[in-house]
Design a protein around this motif. Sequence first.
Motif, PDB file in Angstrom:
ATOM      1  N   VAL A  70      11.260-114.713 117.155  1.00 55.27           N
ATOM      2  CA  VAL A  70      11.386-115.643 116.042  1.00 55.27           C
ATOM      3  C   VAL A  70      10.688-115.063 114.826  1.00 55.27           C
ATOM      4  N   ASN A  71      11.421-115.006 113.702  1.00 53.97           N
ATOM      5  CA  ASN A  71      10.874-114.444 112.479  1.00 53.97           C
ATOM      6  C   ASN A  71      10.398-115.568 111.566  1.00 53.97           C
ATOM      7  N   LYS A  72       9.182-115.434 111.019  1.00 48.47           N
ATOM      8  CA  LYS A  72       8.580-116.506 110.238  1.00 48.47           C
ATOM      9  C   LYS A  72       8.396-116.150 108.765  1.00 48.47           C
ATOM     10  N   PHE A  73       9.048-115.080 108.322  1.00 49.58           N
ATOM     11  CA  PHE A  73       8.891-114.701 106.913  1.00 49.58           C
ATOM     12  C   PHE A  73       9.338-115.837 105.993  1.00 49.58           C
ATOM     13  N   GLN A  75      12.006-105.511 106.938  1.00 50.08           N
ATOM     14  CA  GLN A  75      11.635-104.159 107.362  1.00 50.08           C
ATOM     15  C   GLN A  75      10.499-104.174 108.376  1.00 50.08           C
ATOM     16  N   GLU A  76       9.466-104.964 108.107  1.00 48.54           N
ATOM     17  CA  GLU A  76       8.310-104.993 109.004  1.00 48.54           C
ATOM     18  C   GLU A  76       8.687-105.464 110.402  1.00 48.54           C
ATOM     19  N   ALA A  77       9.623-106.402 110.486  1.00 49.03           N
ATOM     20  CA  ALA A  77       9.989-106.953 111.786  1.00 49.03           C
ATOM     21  C   ALA A  77      10.664-105.929 112.682  1.00 49.03           C
ATOM     22  N   LEU A  78      11.248-104.902 112.095  1.00 45.09           N
ATOM     23  CA  LEU A  78      11.968-103.886 112.875  1.00 45.09           C
ATOM     24  C   LEU A  78      11.310-102.512 112.750  1.00 45.09           C
ATOM     25  N   ARG A  79      10.051-102.463 112.392  1.00 43.34           N
ATOM     26  CA  ARG A  79       9.389-101.189 112.104  1.00 43.34           C
ATOM     27  C   ARG A  79       9.244-100.297 113.340  1.00 43.34           C
ATOM     28  N   ARG A  80       9.309-100.877 114.520  1.00 48.38           N
ATOM     29  CA  ARG A  80       9.167-100.074 115.743  1.00 48.38           C
ATOM     30  C   ARG A  80      10.512 -99.623 116.303  1.00 48.38           C
TER      31      ARG A  80
END
Length: 408
Positions: A52-55, A129-134
């Motif tokens: 779940v993304n909270k941005f 971007q941060e959510a998929l950085r890995r």
Amino acid sequence: MSELGFRPFDADQHYYEAEDAFTRHIEKGMAKRCMQWAEIDGRRRLLVGGRVNKFIPNPTFDPIARPGSLEDYFRGRNTEGLDLKTMFGELDPISEHPAYRVREARVRLLDEQGLDGALLFPTLGVGMQEALRRDLPALHAAFRAFNRWLDEDWGFDRGDGRLYAAPMIALAEPELAAAEVERVLGDGAKVLVTIPGPVPDGEDGYVSPAHPRFDRVWGLVAEAGVPMVLHAGLSGVAHYGRFWRTQSAGDGGGGFEGFKHASFPLVAFADRGISDSLAAMICHGLFERFPTLRIASIENGAMWVPDLLRNLRDAHGKMPFAFADHPVEQFRRNVWVAPYYEDDMARLRDAIGIDRLLFGSDFPHTEGLPEPVRFVEDIPEFDRDETRAVMSDNVRDLLHLAPVTAAV
């Protein structure tokens, strides 16, 4: 706006993404690694990389707060000490605002606002971007899909000179980034956008955006003469707050999540992402390798500029051998800046010159101006020519567009 004698060009407007912005064109086999929708506890939630993304607390944007509802907050006029939820005020169904999602309606709204044109940037996209950085293949697949949606619904450039939608570029994997830059430029993109801050390396670490591994990407951008916008978003700089937490690990670090602000990051590192990014570009030689590169800082404010220039000047005084060209002159040559409406405009004009300042309203966001042309009220000390430069000519120069001479 007849009293100005010209119609301004807004360097910072936004759309609210359609729910299928990241999913309509996602490549087969990548959906579960990128964006999906799920019903959780009766609410429609966005999953990014299976989490779940909270941005954005309401990623459907329905209902939506009214433009400029947080203007008093950002001008430091929250004299009643209201929380952000109260300041948002009454929300509207997004169906009442077709211009937030439909290009033709937005063009009509530009006319109502007295604007000649606008650059368009993401709302949700700048936080992904941060959510998929890995997972760098997923990161690039997500933005490839997003950019196809963007061109389909809004158009990078429809040839009418009114709206220019900026495709999102993630630098992380250089070959994939270069391929996407080539593709969107081939499809007519006149402006690109990426997130300021260090670039994720896929191994839970980061590197400078000026690392030579990205030179092919920057070379393509410079050769095309198309500006790369560094637009505020969620980046690795957010991790800085973890070094200063006042809670136990796992209880939150007092950072930023869904418009829930804490005072410490607002004071300590609100400008770090953009200031450090431009410092890296200059100190790591990017503008020396690509002296025609055009960088625009948008929705990052600009009161960090005088301190950055002071530090660059000081560094040059101590280590002139570290720079082929004076670092302050590199900044003034390669960088355009869109200040916040609450910034000290006269000080910024004196720091970098009138020809590098851009008018941006952030419409229709809550932190922006409800009436974009009201920005002129924040530059009363500028003469007629300076006002026209900031409100129109500078962004047209940035885009290599001819100046408009006809009065309206």
